[in-house]
Design a protein around this motif. Structure first.
Motif, PDB file in Angstrom:
ATOM      1  N   ARG A  22      64.997  63.148 -87.828  1.00  0.00           N
ATOM      2  CA  ARG A  22      63.740  63.126 -88.591  1.00  0.00           C
ATOM      3  C   ARG A  22      62.961  61.843 -88.339  1.00  0.00           C
ATOM      4  NH1 ARG A  22      65.536  65.927 -94.334  1.00  0.00           N
ATOM      5  NH2 ARG A  22      65.776  68.008 -93.451  1.00  0.00           N
ATOM      6  N   ASP A  23      63.662  60.727 -88.227  1.00  0.00           N
ATOM      7  CA  ASP A  23      62.992  59.462 -87.931  1.00  0.00           C
ATOM      8  C   ASP A  23      62.299  59.515 -86.567  1.00  0.00           C
ATOM      9  OD1 ASP A  23      63.816  58.445 -90.360  1.00  0.00           O
ATOM     10  OD2 ASP A  23      65.473  57.254 -89.525  1.00  0.00           O
ATOM     11  N   VAL A  24      62.966  60.118 -85.581  1.00  0.00           N
ATOM     12  CA  VAL A  24      62.381  60.254 -84.242  1.00  0.00           C
ATOM     13  C   VAL A  24      61.122  61.133 -84.314  1.00  0.00           C
ATOM     14  CG1 VAL A  24      62.739  61.281 -81.955  1.00  0.00           C
ATOM     15  CG2 VAL A  24      64.513  59.842 -82.975  1.00  0.00           C
ATOM     16  N   LEU A  25      61.200  62.235 -85.035  1.00  0.00           N
ATOM     17  CA  LEU A  25      60.046  63.134 -85.163  1.00  0.00           C
ATOM     18  C   LEU A  25      58.885  62.449 -85.891  1.00  0.00           C
ATOM     19  CD1 LEU A  25      61.953  66.429 -85.980  1.00  0.00           C
ATOM     20  CD2 LEU A  25      60.723  65.891 -83.868  1.00  0.00           C
ATOM     21  N   ARG A  26      59.196  61.707 -86.948  1.00  0.00           N
ATOM     22  CA  ARG A  26      58.138  60.976 -87.671  1.00  0.00           C
ATOM     23  C   ARG A  26      57.493  59.927 -86.767  1.00  0.00           C
ATOM     24  NH1 ARG A  26      61.714  61.562 -92.337  1.00  0.00           N
ATOM     25  NH2 ARG A  26      60.670  62.932 -93.819  1.00  0.00           N
ATOM     26  N   ALA A  27      58.310  59.248 -85.983  1.00  0.00           N
ATOM     27  CA  ALA A  27      57.785  58.237 -85.059  1.00  0.00           C
ATOM     28  C   ALA A  27      56.866  58.874 -84.016  1.00  0.00           C
ATOM     29  CB  ALA A  27      58.941  57.496 -84.376  1.00  0.00           C
ATOM     30  N   ALA A  28      57.083  60.155 -83.740  1.00  0.00           N
ATOM     31  CA  ALA A  28      56.245  60.881 -82.784  1.00  0.00           C
ATOM     32  C   ALA A  28      54.968  61.411 -83.449  1.00  0.00           C
ATOM     33  CB  ALA A  28      57.030  62.036 -82.166  1.00  0.00           C
ATOM     34  N   GLY A  29      54.786  61.084 -84.743  1.00  0.00           N
ATOM     35  CA  GLY A  29      53.575  61.490 -85.446  1.00  0.00           C
ATOM     36  C   GLY A  29      53.677  62.835 -86.147  1.00  0.00           C
ATOM     37  N   LEU A  30      54.881  63.345 -86.298  1.00  0.00           N
ATOM     38  CA  LEU A  30      55.071  64.629 -86.971  1.00  0.00           C
ATOM     39  C   LEU A  30      55.530  64.408 -88.406  1.00  0.00           C
ATOM     40  CD1 LEU A  30      56.901  66.455 -84.070  1.00  0.00           C
ATOM     41  CD2 LEU A  30      54.484  66.587 -84.654  1.00  0.00           C
ATOM     42  N   ARG A  31      55.363  65.429 -89.216  1.00  0.00           N
ATOM     43  CA  ARG A  31      55.867  65.365 -90.585  1.00  0.00           C
ATOM     44  C   ARG A  31      56.473  66.711 -90.948  1.00  0.00           C
ATOM     45  NH1 ARG A  31      52.234  67.354 -94.763  1.00  0.00           N
ATOM     46  NH2 ARG A  31      50.396  68.217 -93.777  1.00  0.00           N
ATOM     47  N   PRO A  32      57.446  66.722 -91.853  1.00  0.00           N
ATOM     48  CA  PRO A  32      58.079  67.986 -92.232  1.00  0.00           C
ATOM     49  C   PRO A  32      57.166  68.805 -93.150  1.00  0.00           C
ATOM     50  CG  PRO A  32      59.041  66.187 -93.476  1.00  0.00           C
ATOM     51  CD  PRO A  32      58.084  65.573 -92.493  1.00  0.00           C
ATOM     52  N   VAL A  33      57.233  70.117 -92.982  1.00  0.00           N
ATOM     53  CA  VAL A  33      56.465  71.038 -93.813  1.00  0.00           C
ATOM     54  C   VAL A  33      57.388  72.188 -94.200  1.00  0.00           C
ATOM     55  CG1 VAL A  33      54.500  72.631 -93.876  1.00  0.00           C
ATOM     56  CG2 VAL A  33      54.316  70.486 -92.632  1.00  0.00           C
ATOM     57  N   GLN A  34      57.367  72.552 -95.469  1.00  0.00           N
ATOM     58  CA  GLN A  34      58.175  73.683 -95.918  1.00  0.00           C
ATOM     59  C   GLN A  34      57.287  74.915 -95.981  1.00  0.00           C
ATOM     60  OE1 GLN A  34      59.743  73.390 -99.925  1.00  0.00           O
ATOM     61  NE2 GLN A  34      61.529  74.583 -99.341  1.00  0.00           N
ATOM     62  N   ILE A  35      57.743  76.009 -95.402  1.00  0.00           N
ATOM     63  CA  ILE A  35      56.971  77.252 -95.374  1.00  0.00           C
ATOM     64  C   ILE A  35      57.785  78.352 -96.035  1.00  0.00           C
ATOM     65  CG2 ILE A  35      55.899  78.999 -93.895  1.00  0.00           C
ATOM     66  CD1 ILE A  35      55.544  76.838 -91.786  1.00  0.00           C
ATOM     67  N   TRP A  36      57.166  79.031 -96.985  1.00  0.00           N
ATOM     68  CA  TRP A  36      57.807  80.162 -97.645  1.00  0.00           C
ATOM     69  C   TRP A  36      57.265  81.444 -97.033  1.00  0.00           C
ATOM     70  CZ3 TRP A  36      61.439  79.919-101.592  1.00  0.00           C
ATOM     71  CH2 TRP A  36      61.738  78.617-102.045  1.00  0.00           C
ATOM     72  N   VAL A  37      58.161  82.319 -96.627  1.00  0.00           N
ATOM     73  CA  VAL A  37      57.776  83.587 -96.007  1.00  0.00           C
ATOM     74  C   VAL A  37      58.440  84.735 -96.771  1.00  0.00           C
ATOM     75  CG1 VAL A  37      57.435  82.572 -93.712  1.00  0.00           C
ATOM     76  CG2 VAL A  37      59.666  83.468 -94.356  1.00  0.00           C
ATOM     77  N   PRO A  38      57.876  85.934 -96.651  1.00  0.00           N
ATOM     78  CA  PRO A  38      58.499  87.070 -97.335  1.00  0.00           C
ATOM     79  C   PRO A  38      59.931  87.292 -96.846  1.00  0.00           C
ATOM     80  CG  PRO A  38      56.303  87.647 -96.554  1.00  0.00           C
ATOM     81  CD  PRO A  38      56.631  86.310 -95.975  1.00  0.00           C
ATOM     82  N   ASP A  39      60.795  87.697 -97.761  1.00  0.00           N
ATOM     83  CA  ASP A  39      62.188  87.982 -97.425  1.00  0.00           C
ATOM     84  C   ASP A  39      62.264  89.425 -96.932  1.00  0.00           C
ATOM     85  OD1 ASP A  39      64.894  88.376 -97.227  1.00  0.00           O
ATOM     86  OD2 ASP A  39      65.364  87.712 -99.272  1.00  0.00           O
ATOM     87  N   THR A  40      62.432  89.589 -95.627  1.00  0.00           N
ATOM     88  CA  THR A  40      62.452  90.919 -95.034  1.00  0.00           C
ATOM     89  C   THR A  40      63.712  91.705 -95.399  1.00  0.00           C
ATOM     90  OG1 THR A  40      63.434  90.041 -93.012  1.00  0.00           O
ATOM     91  CG2 THR A  40      61.027  90.190 -93.087  1.00  0.00           C
ATOM     92  N   ARG A  41      64.687  91.035 -95.984  1.00  0.00           N
ATOM     93  CA  ARG A  41      65.927  91.712 -96.383  1.00  0.00           C
ATOM     94  C   ARG A  41      65.850  92.275 -97.789  1.00  0.00           C
ATOM     95  NH1 ARG A  41      69.137  86.353 -95.478  1.00  0.00           N
ATOM     96  NH2 ARG A  41      67.322  85.838 -96.719  1.00  0.00           N
TER      97      ARG A  41
END
Length: 72
Positions: free
Chosen positions: A13-32
Motif C-alpha cells: 500500500r505504501d508503494v501504491l500511495r507513493a505512485a500517487g494512488l489511493r485505495p477506494v472501496q466499491i460495493w457491487v451487487p451480490d450476484t449470489r
C-alpha cells in the motif's frame, strides 16, 4: 522467517500511495443472492420494452456511432 501478512500489505500500500494512488472501496451487487437473476431479467425486460417504444432510439444510436468514426 516469513514477513507477516500485515507488514507485506502495508509495504504494498505504501508503494501504491507513493505512485500517487489511493485505495477506494466499491460495493457491487451480490450476484449470489437469491432473486438476483430474477431481478436482472425483470429490469432487462423493462429496458427492452422501453427500447421498443422509442422509435427514434436506433437513429440516435446510429448517429452517435457515426460521430465516433476515427476516434482512437
Amino acid at each position: 522467517m516469513p514477513t507477516p501478512v500485515s507488514q507485506r500489505v502495508k509495504k504494498r500500500r505504501d508503494v501504491l500511495r507513493a505512485a500517487g494512488l489511493r485505495p477506494v472501496q466499491i460495493w457491487v451487487p451480490d450476484t449470489r443472492r437469491p432473486g438476483f437473476e430474477t431481478e436482472c431479467r425483470r429490469q432487462a425486460a423493462l429496458v427492452a420494452q422501453a427500447d421498443r417504444a422509442d422509435v427514434g432510439l436506433n437513429g440516435f444510436i446510429d448517429a452517435a456511432l457515426i460521430d465516433m468514426d476515427g476516434w482512437d
